[in-house]
Every structure is written in structure tokens, then in C-alpha cells.
Scaffold this motif. Structure first.
Motif, PDB file in Angstrom:
ATOM      1  N   PHE A  97       0.867  -1.186   0.000  1.00 54.05           N
ATOM      2  CA  PHE A  97       0.000   0.000   0.000  1.00 54.05           C
ATOM      3  C   PHE A  97       0.902   1.235   0.000  1.00 54.05           C
ATOM      4  O   PHE A  97       1.889   1.277   0.737  1.00 54.05           O
ATOM      5  N   LEU A  98       0.540   2.260  -0.779  1.00 51.75           N
ATOM      6  CA  LEU A  98       1.280   3.529  -0.690  1.00 51.75           C
ATOM      7  C   LEU A  98       0.888   4.203   0.619  1.00 51.75           C
ATOM      8  O   LEU A  98      -0.280   4.152   1.017  1.00 51.75           O
ATOM      9  N   ALA A  99       1.861   4.838   1.271  1.00 52.24           N
ATOM     10  CA  ALA A  99       1.558   5.507   2.546  1.00 52.24           C
ATOM     11  C   ALA A  99       0.590   6.661   2.316  1.00 52.24           C
ATOM     12  O   ALA A  99       0.573   7.260   1.238  1.00 52.24           O
ATOM     13  N   MET A 100      -0.218   6.985   3.329  1.00 45.87           N
ATOM     14  CA  MET A 100      -1.099   8.145   3.221  1.00 45.87           C
ATOM     15  C   MET A 100      -0.361   9.405   3.648  1.00 45.87           C
ATOM     16  O   MET A 100      -0.683  10.506   3.204  1.00 45.87           O
ATOM     17  N   ASN A 101       0.656   9.231   4.481  1.00 43.54           N
ATOM     18  CA  ASN A 101       1.476  10.363   4.892  1.00 43.54           C
ATOM     19  C   ASN A 101       2.145  10.965   3.642  1.00 43.54           C
ATOM     20  O   ASN A 101       2.816  10.254   2.891  1.00 43.54           O
ATOM     21  N   ALA A 146       8.105  10.291  -1.320  1.00 41.43           N
ATOM     22  CA  ALA A 146       9.417   9.642  -1.392  1.00 41.43           C
ATOM     23  C   ALA A 146       9.297   8.271  -2.060  1.00 41.43           C
ATOM     24  O   ALA A 146      10.128   7.888  -2.889  1.00 41.43           O
ATOM     25  N   HIS A 147       8.236   7.548  -1.718  1.00 38.48           N
ATOM     26  CA  HIS A 147       8.019   6.218  -2.305  1.00 38.48           C
ATOM     27  C   HIS A 147       7.823   6.345  -3.826  1.00 38.48           C
ATOM     28  O   HIS A 147       8.455   5.639  -4.614  1.00 38.48           O
ATOM     29  N   LEU A 148       6.960   7.295  -4.228  1.00 35.45           N
ATOM     30  CA  LEU A 148       6.686   7.479  -5.656  1.00 35.45           C
ATOM     31  C   LEU A 148       7.945   7.920  -6.404  1.00 35.45           C
ATOM     32  O   LEU A 148       8.226   7.441  -7.509  1.00 35.45           O
ATOM     33  N   ALA A 149       8.722   8.810  -5.782  1.00 35.39           N
ATOM     34  CA  ALA A 149       9.943   9.297  -6.441  1.00 35.39           C
ATOM     35  C   ALA A 149      10.923   8.140  -6.638  1.00 35.39           C
ATOM     36  O   ALA A 149      11.569   8.024  -7.681  1.00 35.39           O
ATOM     37  N   ALA A 150      10.984   7.242  -5.648  1.00 36.47           N
ATOM     38  CA  ALA A 150      11.918   6.112  -5.742  1.00 36.47           C
ATOM     39  C   ALA A 150      11.493   5.129  -6.839  1.00 36.47           C
ATOM     40  O   ALA A 150      12.300   4.348  -7.324  1.00 36.47           O
ATOM     41  N   LEU A 200      -8.357   4.474  -4.220  1.00 34.93           N
ATOM     42  CA  LEU A 200      -7.864   4.122  -5.553  1.00 34.93           C
ATOM     43  C   LEU A 200      -7.750   5.319  -6.511  1.00 34.93           C
ATOM     44  O   LEU A 200      -6.723   5.487  -7.171  1.00 34.93           O
ATOM     45  N   PRO A 201      -8.793   6.201  -6.598  1.00 35.64           N
ATOM     46  CA  PRO A 201      -8.676   7.315  -7.554  1.00 35.64           C
ATOM     47  C   PRO A 201      -7.457   8.196  -7.265  1.00 35.64           C
ATOM     48  O   PRO A 201      -6.713   8.569  -8.186  1.00 35.64           O
ATOM     49  N   HIS A 202      -7.231   8.483  -5.996  1.00 37.22           N
ATOM     50  CA  HIS A 202      -6.111   9.309  -5.581  1.00 37.22           C
ATOM     51  C   HIS A 202      -4.779   8.633  -5.947  1.00 37.22           C
ATOM     52  O   HIS A 202      -3.850   9.256  -6.486  1.00 37.22           O
ATOM     53  N   THR A 203      -4.707   7.334  -5.699  1.00 34.44           N
ATOM     54  CA  THR A 203      -3.477   6.586  -5.981  1.00 34.44           C
ATOM     55  C   THR A 203      -3.197   6.525  -7.482  1.00 34.44           C
ATOM     56  O   THR A 203      -2.062   6.701  -7.919  1.00 34.44           O
ATOM     57  N   LEU A 204      -4.245   6.314  -8.281  1.00 32.16           N
ATOM     58  CA  LEU A 204      -4.043   6.271  -9.735  1.00 32.16           C
ATOM     59  C   LEU A 204      -3.533   7.623 -10.232  1.00 32.16           C
ATOM     60  O   LEU A 204      -2.615   7.699 -11.062  1.00 32.16           O
ATOM     61  N   ALA A 205      -4.117   8.708  -9.707  1.00 36.21           N
ATOM     62  CA  ALA A 205      -3.696  10.050 -10.131  1.00 36.21           C
ATOM     63  C   ALA A 205      -2.233  10.291  -9.725  1.00 36.21           C
ATOM     64  O   ALA A 205      -1.443  10.826 -10.521  1.00 36.21           O
ATOM     65  N   ASP A 206      -1.857   9.866  -8.529  1.00 28.29           N
ATOM     66  CA  ASP A 206      -0.475  10.058  -8.071  1.00 28.29           C
ATOM     67  C   ASP A 206       0.510   9.224  -8.886  1.00 28.29           C
ATOM     68  O   ASP A 206       1.614   9.672  -9.205  1.00 28.29           O
ATOM     69  N   LEU A 207       0.101   7.996  -9.215  1.00 31.50           N
ATOM     70  CA  LEU A 207       0.997   7.135 -10.008  1.00 31.50           C
ATOM     71  C   LEU A 207       1.194   7.731 -11.399  1.00 31.50           C
ATOM     72  O   LEU A 207       2.307   7.755 -11.934  1.00 31.50           O
ATOM     73  N   LEU A 208       0.100   8.243 -11.966  1.00 29.52           N
ATOM     74  CA  LEU A 208       0.186   8.854 -13.296  1.00 29.52           C
ATOM     75  C   LEU A 208       1.123  10.060 -13.264  1.00 29.52           C
ATOM     76  O   LEU A 208       1.982  10.226 -14.131  1.00 29.52           O
ATOM     77  N   GLU A 209       0.962  10.866 -12.250  1.00 25.56           N
ATOM     78  CA  GLU A 209       1.801  12.065 -12.158  1.00 25.56           C
ATOM     79  C   GLU A 209       3.280  11.694 -11.956  1.00 25.56           C
ATOM     80  O   GLU A 209       4.170  12.267 -12.565  1.00 25.56           O
TER      81      GLU A 209
END
Ligand code: SAM
Length: 281
Positions: A135-139, A145-149, A166-175
Motif C-alpha cells: 500500500f502507498l503511505a497516506m502520509n 518519497a516512495h513514488l519518487a523512488a 484508488l482514484p487518488h493513488t491512480l492520479a499520483d501514479l500517473l503524475e
């Protein structure tokens, strides 16, 4: 003599996925440590197995873990189960395994249902090398940092996610990763199982409009081994090609495009030569 701790996977949806060996172990052990005893009781009733249950979950894992390890060290056999899938994979269990193993107690893990493996297998994405990201952290800071890595990660990546996030995570992964091929795996092994082989962009757009329901695993393509030229390099090559069509040499075309874009002359020249070769010129 010390007993044994068995790590026993349970179905992630379809009850038929309980293995014969898992049934036999649950029927034979002295007691079962369960994440939610009510969930496990239903499974045991379905199998016709009666067994003492002790609770072992996120918030009592220290005290309960110590008690379970002490009983097993004194000679009892125990099975560790969670609500669904393989214990210790993004759910309680890894601490108990470490505690018992650290005390020299035999730990035996049975193979069985696990959402990440099921999703990877059905995703259609490269499965030769992959990494499980949980799971991606909510913090915000740890998440960033996780996404950048992950930006440079070339292996196929697997994520667990709760439906409302899920919607938030998909948007963050896309970005963070740009558009990539992805498989959105929903309700695996259940009646409404769905595997959508799509892209991060399409999935993010869809779930921004439609509330996700059920359990999800996301499988995302890794970065290509040879990344495509950066947009600025690609545009410098385009500019150099226009110069070429005006009759100047490769070197001059690259030099002029490099001056205009601020990129290094050698980088533009190398990309231009590669491009021309690919075009067969
Ligand atoms: N230990 C489990 C395993 O082996 O897969 C995972 C436990 S984790 C707490 C729960 C997450 O697993 C869910 O939020 C979801 O991301 C994923 N998951 C579990 N069952 C699933 C299913 N049937 N379909 C899709 N995802 C599932």
C-alpha cells in the motif's frame, strides 16, 4: 521440544482455493492464531473444523505474539491465518514469524492464495522481474518519497489499494510515472472478478468519475530499459531535421538546434544520427 508455527494461506475470495494441505494443517494444530476470529470461524465452520482460536492482529501483535511464541516454544503447534490470502503479505504475521524464527522455533509456510501473485499472473504485463510495493503511505512525505523512488523502476510494480483511495493513488501514479500500461485487477477469484488491461491515464480518468467498489490490485509496467528521449531532446532533433531539409550538414543542423534549445551539441548530434539511421538515411 518446541512445536511448529504453520503459516497458512486462506482464499482471497473463492472458497475452493483452500488447499488440501491447508485444511489438514488447520485440523491438526493445537490452536489457530487469527487476524479476525469471526472471519476465521466462518471458514472453519465451512470446512467442519473445530479449533481453539486466539486473536493476533495489528494492535495486539506484541503481547499476543509473545504469548503465541511461548506456547509454541513449550511444544504446541499453531497455525497463523489472516482474513484472506497469505499471512505476512501486507497483513499481520511477519512479526510473529520473525519472533518465532528468532527463538529457533520451526516455522513452516504453506503455499496458497495471494492477491499479488494472482494479479501479476493475469495482468499480461512482464512477469519475469517484478516488485511488490504494498500500500502507498497516506502520509504525504513518505508517499512522495516512495513514488519518487519508483520513477526509475524497470520491473513490473504491484500495488494493493483500498477502493476509496484508488482514484487518488491512480492520479499520483500517473503524475509520478507518466502514462504506463497497467492492469486494474478487481475482486479476484470472486463472482464480480474483473481484469482491465489499460493505461494509468485511462484508469485514472475512469475512476475520477466512477466510484471504485470491491478489492483492487494494481499492476503497473516498469520504466522501459532504454527511456525514450526527453521531450526537449526529441524537439531538438525535430528542429535539426528541419535544418537538414534546408540542406545543411548533420553537424551544423545539430549545432544550431543545440544552440536554440540550450542542450549539449553532442547529445543533439548523437540523437540526430540515431534518428537518421532509424529512418534509413
Ligand atoms: N495477505 C493478503 C494476500 O496474500 O494477498 C493481502 C492482505 S491486504 C490487507 C488486503 C489487500 O489485498 C486488499 O486491499 C487488496 O488490495 C488485495 N486483495 C485481497 N483480496 C483481493 C481480491 N480478491 N481481489 C483483489 N485484490 C485483493
Amino acid at each position: 521440544m518446541a512445536g511448529t508455527l504453520y503459516v497458512v494461506p486462506t482464499p482471497i475470495g473463492h472458497l475452493g482455493d483452500m488447499t488440501e494441505r491447508a485444511r489438514a494443517v488447520l485440523a491438526q494444530v493445537d490452536f489457530i492464531a487469527a487476524e479476525d476470529t469471526r472471519v476465521t470461524l466462518k471458514l472453519l465452520n465451512h470446512m467442519g473444523v473445530k479449533k481453539p482460536l486466539v486473536s493476533y492482529y495489528e494492535h495486539n501483535r506484541r503481547e499476543s505474539g509473545a504469548r503465541i511464541a511461548a506456547r509454541v516454544a513449550a511444544g504446541e503447534t499453531a497455525a497463523l491465518v489472516t482474513d484472506a490470502g497469505t499471512p505476512a503479505i501486507s497483513d499481520p504475521g511477519e512479526d510473529l514469524v520473525a519472533l518465532c524464527a528468532g527463538q529457533g522455533i520451526a516455522v513452516v509456510a504453506l503455499p496458497g492464495p495471494c492477491a499479488l501473485v494472482t494479479a501479476l499472473a493475469v495482468s499480461g504485463l512482464p512477469a519475469g522481474r517484478f516488485c511488490f510495493e504494498g500500500f502507498l503511505a497516506m502520509n504525504k512525505k513518505s508517499r512522495r518519497a516512495h513514488l519518487a523512488a519508483l520513477r526509475a523502476e524497470t520491473r513490473t510494480m504491484i500495488f494493493y489499494e483500498a477502493p476509496h483511495k484508488l482514484p487518488h493513488t491512480l492520479a499520483d501514479l500517473l503524475e509520478a510515472l507518466g502514462d504506463r500500461r497497467a492492469a486494474v485487477c478487481r475482486e479476484l477469484t470472486k463472482r464480480h472478478e474483473e481484469v482491465w488491461r489499460t493505461t494509468l491515464h485511462e484508469a485514472a480518468a475512469h475512476y475520477a468519475e466512477h466510484a471504485p467498489r470491491g478489492e483492487f490490485v494494481l499492476v503497473v509496467e516498469g520504466r522501459p530499459d532504454t527511456p525514450p528521449p526527453s521531450p526537449s531532446l526529441a524537439s531538438a532533433v525535430e528542429q535539426a531535421k528541419e535544418e537538414l531539409s534546408g540542406g545543411v550538414s548533420l553537424r551544423d543542423a545539430a549545432r544550431r538546434a543545440a544552440e536554440r534549445t540550450g542542450l549539449s551539441r553532442s547529445a543533439v548530434y548523437a540523437a540526430l544520427v540515431k534518428d537518421e539511421r532509424a529512418d534509413g538515411r
